[in-house]
Design an enzyme around this catalytic site. Structure first.
Site, PDB file in Angstrom:
ATOM      1  NE  ARG A1444      -6.618  31.374  60.420  1.00 53.04           N
ATOM      2  CZ  ARG A1444      -7.388  30.339  60.678  1.00 53.04           C
ATOM      3  NH1 ARG A1444      -8.603  30.508  61.130  1.00 53.04           N
ATOM      4  NH2 ARG A1444      -6.943  29.122  60.477  1.00 53.04           N
ATOM      5  CG  HIS A1489      -7.721  26.206  56.696  1.00 53.94           C
ATOM      6  ND1 HIS A1489      -7.968  27.383  57.371  1.00 53.94           N
ATOM      7  CD2 HIS A1489      -8.880  25.495  56.784  1.00 53.94           C
ATOM      8  CE1 HIS A1489      -9.216  27.387  57.820  1.00 53.94           C
ATOM      9  NE2 HIS A1489      -9.791  26.250  57.472  1.00 53.94           N
ATOM     10  CG  ASN A1677     -10.572  28.440  64.371  1.00 55.87           C
ATOM     11  OD1 ASN A1677      -9.971  29.494  64.556  1.00 55.87           O
ATOM     12  ND2 ASN A1677     -10.341  27.674  63.309  1.00 55.87           N
ATOM     13  CE1 TYR A1679     -17.482  29.783  62.825  1.00 59.31           C
ATOM     14  CE2 TYR A1679     -15.855  28.232  63.669  1.00 59.31           C
ATOM     15  CZ  TYR A1679     -16.236  29.198  62.746  1.00 59.31           C
ATOM     16  OH  TYR A1679     -15.363  29.572  61.748  1.00 59.31           O
ATOM     17  CD  GLU A1745     -11.952  29.269  61.104  1.00 62.77           C
ATOM     18  OE1 GLU A1745     -13.037  28.682  61.276  1.00 62.77           O
ATOM     19  OE2 GLU A1745     -11.022  28.797  60.425  1.00 62.77           O
TER      20      GLU A1745
END
Length: 1923
Positions: A1444, A1489, A1677, A1679, A1745
């Protein structure tokens, strides 16, 4: 004939005529029994030959019914006693007591019944003769004695006899082993007669031996019943006579006396006596045959027998007189009831009349007298709640609406209150269990919410989360030894069923049966007490009669009766369902709870009023009870009255439905118990018959009144009339239950109002005392079979139409506080005491009747150790731990402690007791000190403190709730010795500690008692205190007294608490009393005396008490960990060791080592004294004799710890003289450590593990007890104390590591402290308690904090076991799963002006001062624009299937428009794509992005809606030029960060922050529309030809509530998710519009700010349609996880943050990373994936991500990243396998270290290291790159149990571009040097063995400040949580 001849004939014949002395007469046994057959039958003890099946069960179901046992049987026994009977014979049924023939299965009901009989005999002063076995041996015994694996018959009999002795021995005077020997012998499974005799003789002899070993020779006697005559063959008789001569205390003889055949009788008797010479004889059975003259001379046979026996010089000690009782002249008319059939109790006569007359003549004093007695053993104490009263969560987790929800929302409740949150018990089951453990009831009666389980009322939709809630609650109750009593219906009907007619519609019966069936099948394995309906009268009367309750129908004449009719049939069907389908397996009971007042005639002399009272009871109670408990039909009185009213009115006033005969049969007998709830009584008078308007009173023809003298409660319907309960119970027993159905009092309580003193509820205490005593009278005096008492209610709750204004709770709930704190009231403590005592015992039982049963610490002599070296050998601890990485240090460890580990909590006398001058206590130095203004913060004193001196029960309640095994407290020296000397002993003080210690032991809590915790008697300070040698003797005298007085129960003594603090703060710095400021000398002198005082006390215990008391004794030191500032500097290591030796070794070195001070102390103080020109050292010298005396004076090592310090070597001043300077160290703390209320007490959990290791190394690993450990907070109210939970959670985990990993001999952990208390010079400001104390309230109420509930769970679990959901899952991902890695153009490409690229907003932003960390830019970055080949090589090495990357809009279109296309820029991407495809890697292309062309920003950027068209044109160009090769498109990356960071707070480009309440929403609006246009363009123009996928990537953290038990925090978490992920996902993946949470919140705040419309733009209908569904997959995404809680901003603040109203924190136990915002929380990954599945209808998901950062110098062996990927990817696997999430791909962030936005190059996420300090920018794989490629290669995690997997085979490593010789050969792993291959293996071992990941139910942290700048995936720069 008169009673005067009770036994005259007998004793005239036996004693006077035969000349027998008076002593013989007094000791003669006159024996009756066994039970007459009719009486035995009524007791359920009829002789049945080992009967099996239902009839037996039925017989046993009514053993020893209470009415017989309580009145009739005692009268029968008493009259026998009056007749002169002294003993009574009982036959025990071996076959019934041991149904299987052995002790493995005992029939407890039989045992209980015989115990009751024996107790009844004792009360009647009859002594018991117990026959263990009569007649044939039970078949089960014979089978075991004769089978192939036969047990000896004697062994089987002794097992039975031993059990009987233990069960009944205290109540038995004479034992007979066997009776009816011929039958016994004949039934034995042996062929030879001799073998049979030997078996019986051996059995008897073995029992005889056992009996005489256990009781004194003068104790109870044993024999065997022998037959006289030819009953046994001569061989058997002879064998018995030989075998048993020495194993009988007397001869028991069964005789038959034939009148007219006396000669033969005398002859046989003479022969018998010749064999049994010199033995006393008891004629245990005398049968008189063929005697015509018995009526005239009944005692001739007895006289003849006595004469004959005594003539032979034998001695007759007693005789069976059963045969003669019928001839005794007496009047047994009082016991005629014994002859009645038991069913006669239910004969159709007026029970009401009987009961009323029974009590009518009572005087007031007799009626109100208090009965001091206890309830029967096994009585059940309980407490109740109802679902709608307490649960709240009205629409949470799929619950359906109930009629009470609608009722509340309709405004029908006081002050428009609702039950929406109520007590929040849906989220607080652990809080409620905590309170229950404090109360300690046997039962908890609660109800299941029908609509929580079946939201629509039927089983078509089952709400699994509701089911989970009740499963958890039931399991926790059972774990806490509390039996659940579950109500199926407590008024809260699903609204969906009410819409169909509710209880007026007969179809509801089937729905209720289906619901009950589900509950029985789901919960019935654990629930054994079921209530079908709670108070159905209230439903019928208030719900459908008066309409006061929902559904609010006012139809008392028809609906009310119809509903009752339906409920009765529904109940009956559910009872039959259980009976037929579940009872045989589940063995439970089903009943219902009926409410009733007692009805007393208003005018007792009026027969009309008496009849009206009875009518009232039949209308209230009989309406439901009569059909169920009597005959299946309504009471005749009720039917007749309704008929009469209808006839009088010539109209149908009331319609009472009619049961068919079939329905009567169905309803009758459908209850296993009678549940009764009762609150008050009524005076009833006859009605006037004047009205035909339907009404409860008019239909029943009665009027209700109250006596004005009856006290009224807060509610007008409750008056306090305790005696009504006793009468009602007698009526229920008489009318409905008799002896067959037990009564459960299932609801009794009193409401108080919402004003005044809400905690000191004396009214409720008095109510409970009186009502419970009336229940006791009913049991004890009226023989009513009451089995339970259940108080209402556990909590204040939602009380229907009156809302929260009436309070029934034993615990106060603060409904104004979102945490809903629960505080015990006085009534809770009172009721707990009643439960503990089982009623009201007449006198205090002897102290400590039961032995101490807790685990005692085992004393063991500690080894003699040599003096410590300088630095000590314990320096290995620093070598082992100080080089740990944060990852290694902070990794959370799961596991449990050993079974004998002791958990406790601590306090001390001065800090909690108060009562400073109460009852003769003398003043202490702290009393005097605190009374001087200015000495203590706020001038606080300990005069009252927590008032524990007057609150023993309250304190024990908290300890029971915690579930601790020990409680450490201190004894106040001046409370016991007011002058400090033993010539002044204060008995009140001694009594207080005795009460406390006894209360602890009664609850199996071991006392740990500190003799001295700083509160020296002032009178001893006046003679010099601890500076005077005289105090050694005085302290020893005090200790001696304590050992002598309390030592029988106290097995763990602490001599002195923290002597190092006494010496330094009391005598050095002078901060503490006695305020001596002599830092260089006094501390050493005082320590010297403290050491000797301690040693003296130790020796006193050792010499005088240890042998008899068996306890242990030790001092307790204050400690803190010392971490060297520079671990590599030997001077700092020495300094840290020296610090510990001065702090701890000062006392522990003499005690645990060689009797002397540490060498380093002697050296330092000695040298410095010399430098100070002193003649000798300031440190006193211990003589050889003293050293020997002190050495070894401790059995265990006890210490207190709170924090850590950073130590470095320092050359300190020589003047002034100071203990502190003598250490020659500098003491600091790390500013990054969390703070607490005291600056010296920063939480540093890892310091505990290191200190434990230091003690292990330094003192030879002694048994160690942590006695104090805790943290203070400043808040006055901190019920929701996250900081304390984090502290406990991390410190206990470090202790667990020390025990499990390091082998430290840790034995116990005590938290400080039990409750908030007086914290010395800081007063009451720092709050250390697990329980909050309100010091402004004179009652000092104690409220459990969340930390108390948390700590109780740790104790229950004995540590921190790995949660099941965190267990590692082995397995593979689906075939064709996409494995990818990601980058972004601006972060890696560089070439910022190359080949015609235009400027982007990030070019401008990074060239703006103070925007980027270290002024970094992306000008060059990783230079990927020039390194396609290198990038692709790295990708190939990783084995990814996808890559990606993003396209730089300004590289392709320099001004953002298609006016000019930069072909060179486009060509770069074409070449990259071609290289990827050539490597078989699928490109995943992100259109945007974050790097917007600056030219577009110049005209407004994303705030200008023209950008939607520009973006569409840009997308079209890329689809045209690249679409043939790209099949995976992402329109926008993380639109949230563009909108919020870029245009809200300005921490990302373009850096706009001037319109935080408007701009982010406008930008978000345009981003969504731009995405939709690009999607439609692709879908309509390119999809058919190109066949790709296109969607959007949304970033989101997972949000956990900071307090998972708080609905407010849970709502904050939901709001967080909707404002973050839902902002963009809801329009696209749901309905084209924003979610309701955002729309409502922003609109409400906008209007409140005076705006005319919401600041959130609106989509038009056409736009909604255009946006909805514009996705092919969900790009995520993710985290990390945050903890959320509600934060109310001022209404004037206009911002995204204030609109959201949520603050976030993180859990301190979570692993950190290189980014402050990123904590390692794998569990959140699975949860967010599951949430997306549930919220958005399971879309295909691609994780685009996921990764973790580090900071600092490069380390090849990035174990933390490998751990991150392993744990996160495993959670993704669980989401697929266990949760059914449609996850299609996973993408790691990132390929290589790169430009991380606002932090520049400081935070590194890469799998490949990039050396940015080298112009060549070399890339080198980290260990994690290899690890990730291995996961890809294996497509997951192959199970090691299946053997080595081919995918794990080693492959040649790619040669790194920046080789460092040897670097790859040796890596650091957890402090070890390993090869990279071994490091990888070690990592697998670590991950497989240790529990990785964070606790999945995350717990709650301090707020902390977050950076104002953060990287691209951080949505966390919210300014809401700064602190």
């Amino acid at each position: 004939m008169d009673r005067i001849c009770k036994t005259v004939i007998f004793f005239l014949l036996v004693s006077l005529s035969l000349g027998i002395d008076e002593e013989f007469v007094q000791n003669f046994i006159t024996m009756a029994g066994p039970l007459p057959s009719e009486l035995a039958e009524r007791l359920g003890l009829q002789a049945q030959e080992e009967q099996q099946g239902p009839s037996m069960a039925e017989a046993q179901g009514y053993l020893c019914p209470a009415d017989l046992m309580a009145s009739e049987l005692p009268r029968y026994f008493s009259q026998l006693r009056e007749l002169g009977v002294t003993h009574y014979k009982l036959l025990l049924p071996w076959a019934r007591i041991f149904p299987e023939g052995n002790a493995m299965q005992v029939d407890g009901a039989q045992v209980w019944c015989y115990q009751q009989l024996l107790e009844a005999l004792a009360v009647a002063e009859l002594r018991a003769v117990l026959v263990l076995h009569q007649g044939r041996v039970p078949s089960a015994v014979a089978a075991q004695a004769g089978g192939t694996r036969a047990r000896a018959f004697s062994e089987l009999f002794v097992e039975y006899a031993d059990f009987c002795f233990r069960a009944f021995g205290a109540l038995v005077d004479v034992w007979l082993s066997f009776s009816d020997l011929p039958e016994v012998l004949q039934s034995l499974p042996y062929t030879e007669p001799q073998e049979r005799v030997q078996a019986v003789a051996a059995a008897h002899e073995a029992f005889y031996t056992m009996l005489h070993e256990r009781i004194s020779p003068a104790g109870r006697k044993l024999s065997i019943a022998l037959e006289m005559g030819n009953v046994l063959d001569s061989a058997s008789s002879e064998l018995f006579s030989v075998s048993l001569q020495d194993s009988v205390d007397f001869v028991s003889l069964n005789l038959q006396y034939h009148c007219g055949n006396e000669t033969d009788f005398y002859k046989k008797l003479s022969e018998f006596q010749s064999v049994w010479k010199d033995k006393d004889i008891l004629v245990s059975s005398l049968k008189v045959l063929d005697c015509a003259s018995m009526e005239e001379h009944p005692f001739i046979p007895v006289a003849a027998t006595v004469k004959s026996i005594n003539k032979e010089e034998a001695h007759m000690i007693g005789c069976d007189v059963n045969e003669f009782l019928d001839y005794l002249p007496h009047d047994l008319s009082e016991t005629n009831t014994l002859q009645e059939n038991s069913d006669a109790v239910l004969a159709p006569r007026s029970s009401y009349q009987t009961v009323w007359e029974m009590f009518a003549e009572q005087s007031e004093s007799e009626r109100d007298s208090f009965l001091q007695d206890v309830f029967p053993s096994g009585f059940l104490w309980g407490i109740s709640t109802g679902a709608f009263n307490i649960e709240g969560a009205w629409a949470e987790d799929g619950k359906g609406e109930s009629i009470w929800d609608q009722f509340g929302h309709g405004g029908h409740v006081h002050m428009n209150q609702t039950a929406d949150v109520a007590c929040d018990s849906y989220y607080k089951p652990s809080y409620d269990i905590y309170l229950l453990k404090g109360l300690h009831p046997q039962l908890y009666k609660f109800s299941v919410s029908w609509s929580r389980i079946f939201p629509a009322g039927t089983n078509k939709t089952i709400n699994s989360k509701g089911v989970d809630y009740y499963n958890r609650l039931i399991d926790r109750l059972i774990d806490s030894d509390i039996e659940p009593m579950v109500t199926l219906f407590h008024w809260d009907l699903p609204q969906a069923l009410q819409a169909l007619g509710g209880w007026q519609n007969e179809s509801i019966i089937d729905a209720f049966v289906s619901y009950a069936d589900f509950c029985f099948s789901t919960f019935g394995d654990r629930v054994k007490l079921w209530v079908t309906f709670h108070e159905p009268w209230v439903i019928s009367y208030a719900g459908y009669g008066t309409g006061e309750h929902p559904p609010g129908i006012t139809d008392p004449g028809a609906a009310s009766y119809k509903v009752a009719h339906t409920i009765l049939k529904a109940h009956a069907k559910v009872w039959h369902l259980y009976n037929d389908k579940y009872r045989s397996q589940q063995l439970g009971k089903v009943g219902l709870v009926l409410n009733s007042d007692w009805a007393e005639p208003k005018t007792p002399s009026s027969s009309d009023d008496v009849r009206a009272s009875e009518r009232y009871l039949q209308f209230m109670l009989g309406w439901f009870a009569h059909p169920i408990f009597v005959n299946g039909d309504y009471p005749d009185i009720l039917k007749a009255q309704i008929q009469e009213v209808n006839q009088q009115c010539s109209m149908t006033v009331a319609q009472l439905p009619v049961f068919t005969e079939e329905e009567k049969t169905l309803v009758k007998g459908t209850a296993d118990f009678f549940g009764l709830s009762h609150y008050t009584s009524r005076l009833v008078s006859a009605g006037t018959n004047g009205t035909c308007t339907p009404g409860y009173e008019s239909i029943g023809n009665f009027s209700l009144h109250v006596d004005p003298s009856w006290p009224q409660a807060a509610s007008s319907w409750v008056h306090v009339v305790p005696w009504g309960l006793r009468r009602l119970l007698k009526f229920v027993s008489q009318e409905y239950t008799g002896s067959k159905i037990p009564i459960y009092i299932a609801g009794n309580g009193v409401p108080t109002g919402d004003t005044g003193d809400l905690l000191n509820d004396t009214l409720r205490v008095d109510y409970f005392r009186q009502y419970i005593d009336e229940a006791l009278k009913a049991v004890k005096l009226d023989a009513v079979d009451v089995r339970s008492y259940i108080a209402r209610s556990l909590l204040d709750g939602f009380e229907g139409p009156v809302g929260y204004s009436l309070k029934f709770g034993l615990h106060h709930v603060d409904f104004e506080d979102s945490s809903r704190p629960r505080t015990p009231k006085a009534s809770a403590y009172f009721y707990s005491s009643v439960i503990e005592k089982n009623g009201f015992p007449s006198q205090a039982s002897d102290r400590l009747s039961a032995p101490v049963v807790f685990d005692r610490p085992v004393p063991s002599k500690l080894p003699n150790l040599p003096a410590s070296e300088v630095p000590s050998k314990a320096k290995v601890v620093w070598q082992k731990f100080s080089s740990q990485t944060a990852f290694e240090r902070d990794m959370y460890f799961y596991g449990t402690f050993p079974e004998d580990f002791t958990w406790g909590v601590s306090s001390s006398a001065y800090q909690i007791e108060g009562g400073w001058d109460a009852d003769g206590k003398g003043p202490s130095i702290w009393d005097n000190f605190t009374h001087v203004p200015g000495n203590v913060n706020n001038n606080d004193t300990g005069d009252i403190a927590c008032d524990s001196y007057n609150k023993v029960e309250e304190d024990i309640y908290m300890l029971k709730a915690l579930g601790v095994k020990n409680y450490r407290f201190s004894v106040s020296w001046p409370r016991i010795f007011p002058t400090g000397r033993n010539n002044s002993i204060n008995s009140h003080g001694v009594a207080y500690y005795n009460r406390l210690i006894d209360g602890l032991i009664a609850n199996n809590i071991a006392p740990i008692v500190t003799l001295y915790h700083w509160d020296l008697p002032q009178s001893l300070q006046d003679i010099g205190g601890w500076e005077s040698d005289e105090i050694i003797d005085l302290f020893d005298s005090f200790a001696d007294f304590c050992f002598q007085t309390f030592g029988d129960r106290v097995k763990f003594w602490i001599t002195i608490n923290e002597p190092n603090i006494i010496a330094w703060l009391g005598y050095g710095e002078g901060l503490f009393p006695p305020n001596v400021k002599d830092p260089g000398n006094a501390p050493y002198r005082v320590a010297h005396i403290l050491l000797k005082a301690h040693a003296r006390v130790y020796h006193t215990y050792d010499d005088k008490y240890r042998a008899s008391q068996g306890g242990i004794i030790a001092p307790c030191l204050f400690t803190t960990w010392a971490e060297p500032k520079t671990p590599s500097d030997p001077r700092d290591i020495e300094a840290a060791d020296r610090y510990l030796q001065f702090l701890v070794g000062w006392f522990t070195h003499p005690i645990y080592k060689n009797g002397d001070y540490p060498e380093v102390m002697k050296w330092k103080v000695g040298n410095r004294s010399e430098l100070q020109n002193l003649p000798s050292s300031r440190l006193p010298v211990l003589t050889a004799e003293e050293r020997e005396y002190i050495r070894g004076t401790a059995d265990v090592f006890c210490f207190n710890i709170y924090s850590s310090k950073i130590i470095s070597h320092s050359t300190t001043r020589l003047t002034p003289f100071s203990y502190s300077y003598d250490q020659e160290v500098s003491v600091t703390v790390d500013s990054s450590w969390p703070t607490s209320s005291l600056p010296d007490h920063r939480p540093v959990a890892w310091g505990l593990r290191r200190l434990l290791n230091w003690i292990k190394e330094e003192y030879g690993n002694p048994p160690i007890y942590i006695i104090e450990n805790g943290v203070g907070t400043r808040a006055k109210s901190d019920v929701d104390d996250n900081a304390r939970i984090f502290y406990i959670k991390t410190y206990i985990d470090e202790a667990l590591k020390a025990y499990k990993v390091d082998g430290v001999n840790l034995k116990g952990y005590n938290a400080w402290s039990l409750m908030d208390n007086f914290e010395w010079v800081d007063g009451y400001d720092p709050r250390f308690g697990l329980h909050q104390i309100d010091f402004d309230n004179p009652n000092r109420p104690r409220t459990p904090k969340r930390s108390a509930v948390y700590y109780a769970e740790i104790i229950q679990n004995n540590g921190i076991p790995l949660p099941k959901e965190d267990e590692f899952l082995y397995g593979e991902f689906p075939e064709n799963f996409s494995w990818s890695v990601a980058t972004a153009a601006y972060q890696i490409e560089g070439g910022w002006r190359a080949d015609g690229k235009g400027l982007s907003i990030w070019d401008k932003y990074s060239h703006t001062p103070l925007r980027i960390g270290k002024d970094a830019t992306g000008d060059v970055a990783c230079d990927s624009y020039h390194r396609i080949e290198e990038d692709v090589e790295m990708l190939k090495s990783l084995k990814v299937s996808h890559y990606r990357f993003s396209i730089s809009w300004s590289r392709v279109l320099p001004d953002g428009t298609t006016r000019y296309i930069n072909e060179k820029g486009l060509n770069y991407y074409e070449r990259l794509i071609d290289a990827l495809l050539a490597a078989n890697i699928v490109p995943q292309v992100t259109l945007y992005h974050w790097d917007l062309p600056q030219a577009l920003q110049n005209i407004g950027g994303w705030e200008n809606d023209t950008i939607v068209q520009r973006f569409k044109e840009y997308a079209e160009l890329l689809f045209q030029r690249l679409g043939n090769k790209v099949k995976f498109w992402i329109t926008l990356n993380e639109p949230y960060n563009t909108a919020y960071l870029g245009y809200g707070v300005g921490t990302a480009a373009p850096g706009i922050s001037v319109r935080p309440g408007r701009a982010p929403y406008v930008v978000g609006h345009n981003l969504i529309k731009a995405h939709a246009e690009a999607w439609h363009l692709y879908n309509e123009t390119f999809r058919a030809k190109q066949g790709g996928l296109i969607s959007i990537t949304i970033n989101s953290d997972w949000a956990e509530p900071r307090n998972p038990h708080s609905q407010e925090d849970i709502e904050a978490a939901r709001r967080f998710m909707q404002f973050l992920l839902g902002w963009f996902a809801h329009p696209i993946f749901k309905n084209g519009d924003y979610n309701e949470v955002m729309k409502r919140r922003i609109r409400e705040r906008s209007l409140a700010q005076g705006l005319s419309e919401s600041r959130l733009p609106e989509f038009t209908e056409s736009e909604k349609q255009r946006i909805k569904g514009t996705y092919d997959y969900f790009g995520l995404n993710h985290y990390t996880t945050v903890l959320t809680y509600n934060l109310n901003y001022p209404k004037t603040v206009k911002s995204y943050d204030s609109d959201r109203g949520v603050a976030t924190v993180t859990d301190r136990s979570w692993l950190g990373s290189g980014s402050l915002w990123l904590k390692v929380t794998p569990f959140g990954f699975r949860k967010i994936l599951r949430w997306i599945k549930e919220e958005y209808n399971n879309p295909p998901i691609y994780v685009t991500e996921n990764g973790v950062s580090e900071r600092g110098a490069f380390e090849f062996n990035d174990t933390w990243r490998m751990h991150y990927y392993r744990s996160y990817i495993n959670e993704a696997l669980k989401a697929i396998v266990l949760d059914g999430v449609d996850l299609r791909g996973y993408t790691a962030w990132t390929l290589m270290d790169n430009f991380e936005w606002a932090v520049g190059y400081e935070e590194k996420f890469g799998l490949y290291h990039v050396n940015f300090s080298d112009p060549a920018l070399p890339r080198r794989p980290k260990a994690s790159a290899k690890y990730y490629s291995q996961i890809i290669n294996c497509n997951g995690f192959p199970d090691p149990a299946t053997g080595p997997h081919p995918c794990l085979e080693q492959e040649p490593e790619v040669t790194p571009t920046d080789p460092t010789p040897g670097a790859a050969d040796s890596v650091r792993f957890l402090g070890l040097d390993l090869t990279s291959q071994n490091a990888e293996i070690a990592l697998y071992v670590l991950f497989a063995l240790s529990a990785v990941g964070a606790l999945s139910l995350a717990l709650f942290a301090y707020k902390y400040g977050k950076l104002s700048k953060r990287s691209h995936k951080q949505s966390h720069i919210e300014l809401s949580s700064k602190m």
